[in-house]
Design a protein around this motif. Structure first.
Motif, short mmCIF file in Angstrom:
data_model
loop_
_atom_site.label_atom_id
_atom_site.label_comp_id
_atom_site.label_asym_id
_atom_site.label_seq_id
_atom_site.Cartn_x
_atom_site.Cartn_y
_atom_site.Cartn_z
N ARG A 182 21.04 12.98 -3.00
CA ARG A 182 21.03 11.55 -2.62
C ARG A 182 21.82 10.71 -3.61
NH1 ARG A 182 15.80 10.06 0.75
NH2 ARG A 182 15.08 12.15 1.34
N LEU A 183 21.71 11.04 -4.87
CA LEU A 183 22.47 10.31 -5.87
C LEU A 183 23.96 10.46 -5.62
CD1 LEU A 183 22.27 8.64 -8.52
CD2 LEU A 183 22.50 10.81 -9.74
N ALA A 184 24.39 11.69 -5.34
CA ALA A 184 25.79 11.94 -5.06
C ALA A 184 26.26 11.26 -3.79
CB ALA A 184 26.04 13.45 -4.97
N ALA A 185 25.32 11.03 -2.86
CA ALA A 185 25.67 10.38 -1.60
C ALA A 185 25.72 8.86 -1.72
CB ALA A 185 24.66 10.78 -0.52
N GLY A 186 25.46 8.33 -2.91
CA GLY A 186 25.60 6.90 -3.13
C GLY A 186 24.31 6.13 -3.25
N MET A 234 13.08 9.41 -16.04
CA MET A 234 13.18 10.86 -16.08
C MET A 234 14.49 11.31 -15.45
SD MET A 234 9.22 11.53 -14.87
CE MET A 234 9.25 13.32 -15.08
N THR A 235 15.34 11.96 -16.21
CA THR A 235 16.64 12.51 -15.81
C THR A 235 17.40 11.54 -14.90
OG1 THR A 235 15.73 13.82 -13.94
CG2 THR A 235 15.73 14.85 -16.10
N THR A 236 17.59 11.87 -13.62
CA THR A 236 18.42 11.04 -12.75
C THR A 236 17.78 9.69 -12.42
OG1 THR A 236 17.51 12.24 -10.85
CG2 THR A 236 19.67 12.94 -11.68
N GLY A 237 16.49 9.53 -12.74
CA GLY A 237 15.86 8.22 -12.58
C GLY A 237 16.47 7.17 -13.48
N VAL A 238 17.32 7.62 -14.40
CA VAL A 238 18.00 6.70 -15.30
C VAL A 238 18.92 5.76 -14.53
CG1 VAL A 238 20.07 8.06 -15.81
CG2 VAL A 238 19.06 6.66 -17.60
N CYS A 239 19.24 6.09 -13.27
CA CYS A 239 20.09 5.19 -12.48
C CYS A 239 19.44 3.82 -12.31
CB CYS A 239 20.41 5.81 -11.12
SG CYS A 239 19.01 6.02 -10.00
N TYR A 246 24.67 15.50 -13.36
CA TYR A 246 24.93 14.21 -12.72
C TYR A 246 25.44 13.15 -13.68
CZ TYR A 246 22.55 16.62 -9.03
OH TYR A 246 22.23 17.55 -8.10
N ALA A 247 25.75 13.53 -14.92
CA ALA A 247 26.25 12.56 -15.88
C ALA A 247 27.57 11.95 -15.41
CB ALA A 247 26.42 13.20 -17.25
N ARG A 248 28.46 12.78 -14.88
CA ARG A 248 29.76 12.27 -14.42
C ARG A 248 29.59 11.31 -13.24
NH1 ARG A 248 34.47 16.58 -13.54
NH2 ARG A 248 33.99 16.75 -15.77
N GLN A 249 28.72 11.67 -12.30
CA GLN A 249 28.47 10.81 -11.16
C GLN A 249 27.88 9.47 -11.60
OE1 GLN A 249 29.06 11.25 -7.87
NE2 GLN A 249 28.15 9.28 -7.33
N LEU A 250 26.94 9.52 -12.53
CA LEU A 250 26.33 8.29 -13.01
C LEU A 250 27.34 7.43 -13.76
CD1 LEU A 250 22.94 9.82 -14.18
CD2 LEU A 250 23.19 8.00 -12.48
N LYS A 251 28.20 8.06 -14.54
CA LYS A 251 29.21 7.30 -15.27
C LYS A 251 30.17 6.62 -14.31
CE LYS A 251 31.46 5.85 -18.86
NZ LYS A 251 30.89 4.81 -19.73
#
Length: 322
Positions: free
Chosen positions: A84-88, A112-117, A136-141
């Motif tokens: 879902r994160l990768a999907a936007g 927690m991990t991807t919850g950092v968004c 997912y660091a690159r996606q988040l950046k």
């Protein structure tokens, strides 16, 4: 009583939600066994109080809506499913507004991990490093260019904001929060009952010493924690991070407020604390296990750091039953 909230939302990982509720259940059981007053109350929240569906498709029924609650001391944000994160995926604006209000009121945040968004979207951490899942660091950046993401750390903490790189790192962060509020012995005892990993593999509880943004020193701290039982010299540490010895000592002291040698001592003593509580190994065996061949020196050092002998520390060991 300290109030803890866990924000559930569609697509979150249920294990992120329930690992936190279970953590505080262990805390409550230990408080009961030790005759201590129960310190924590935990609520699972959703944006509107309605049920949400975790990444697995299972329904999570929250206790309340975010708007129906008062002050919380700690707010935990579980991870979002990576697909879902990768999907936007982006957090809802009214949830971010609520988070900002909680932050303004002094609530501490643990993502927690991807919850950092959620932290990045709210703009809370534009001048500090944020730990997250390596994939997912690159996606988040890409989504949040104003934030800095790192992937090698179990957790990072600064200014009441915590972020984690792994699920186990989330337990590490909770244990450090517990140590700050309940004391080191209680937190160490809780760590030995988590059943997440063997006591010799648990990360150290050293409140405050990761509260910096020097990524190279954070990497060295992780290396020390992994190799604590070996002979660690300043020369070996400097070679590991590619710095001159004098530069290493200066940067490490500036970042952690400790010398590299003192930090190594603290890591070793922390490992010994866990082994004393969780195993029946002799003090001599534990001294060797954490890097000391001279048991008398180890006992003196342990007492210097804790004001107790290893035997005295071990007396706080209790058995938890369900």
């Amino acid at each position: 009583m300290k109030r803890v909230a866990i924000l559930s939302y569609d697509g979150c990982w249920a294990m992120g939600v329930f690992s936190v509720t279970d953590f505080f259940r262990i805390v409550a059981l230990l408080e009961q066994h030790l005759g201590l007053t129960q310190r924590y109350a935990v609520d699972v929240l959703s944006a509107d109080g309605a049920a949400v569906y975790a990444a697995s498709g299972h329904k999570i029924q929250p206790d309340a809506a975010i708007t129906d609650t008062g002050h919380y001391d700690l707010l935990v944000i579980p991870p979002i499913e990576g697909v879902r994160l990768a999907a936007g995926f982006t957090p809802e604006p009214h949830v971010l507004t609520w988070l900002a209000a909680r932050r303004e009121a002094g609530t501490h945040l643990l993502a927690m991990t991807t919850g950092v968004c959620f932290l990045a979207a709210a703009g809370f951490a534009q001048h500090q490093l944020l730990a997250t899942h390596w994939a997912y660091a690159r996606q988040l950046k890409k989504c949040y260019p104003a934030s800095q993401f790192v992937t090698q750390q179990p957790f990072l903490q600064s200014g009441g904001i915590w972020s984690t790189g792994t699920l186990n790192g989330s337990f590490d962060a909770l244990l450090e929060i517990l140590a700050q509020e309940r004391g080191d012995q209680f937190s160490q005892l809780c760590a030995t009952h988590l059943l997440v990993s063997g006591p010799e593999r648990l990360n150290p509880i050293l409140p405050g010493h990761r509260n910096h943004c020097d990524e190279l020193m954070l990497r060295l701290q992780g290396w020390i924690e992994l190799h604590h039982a070996k002979t660690l010299t300043i020369e070996r540490m400097a070679r590991e991070v590619g710095l001159a010895e004098r530069t290493l000592k200066r940067r490490f002291q500036q970042a952690t407020q400790l010398s590299p040698n003192l930090y190594t001592q603290k890591v070793r003593i922390d490992k010994a604390k866990k082994l004393l509580l969780a195993t029946d190994l002799s003090v001599k065996a534990i001294a060797y296990e954490v890097g000391y061949e001279n048991v008398s020196f180890f006992v003196r050092l342990f007492k210097t750091h804790t004001e107790q002998t290893p035997a005295q520390w071990r007396t706080c060991k209790v058995a938890i039953t369900s």
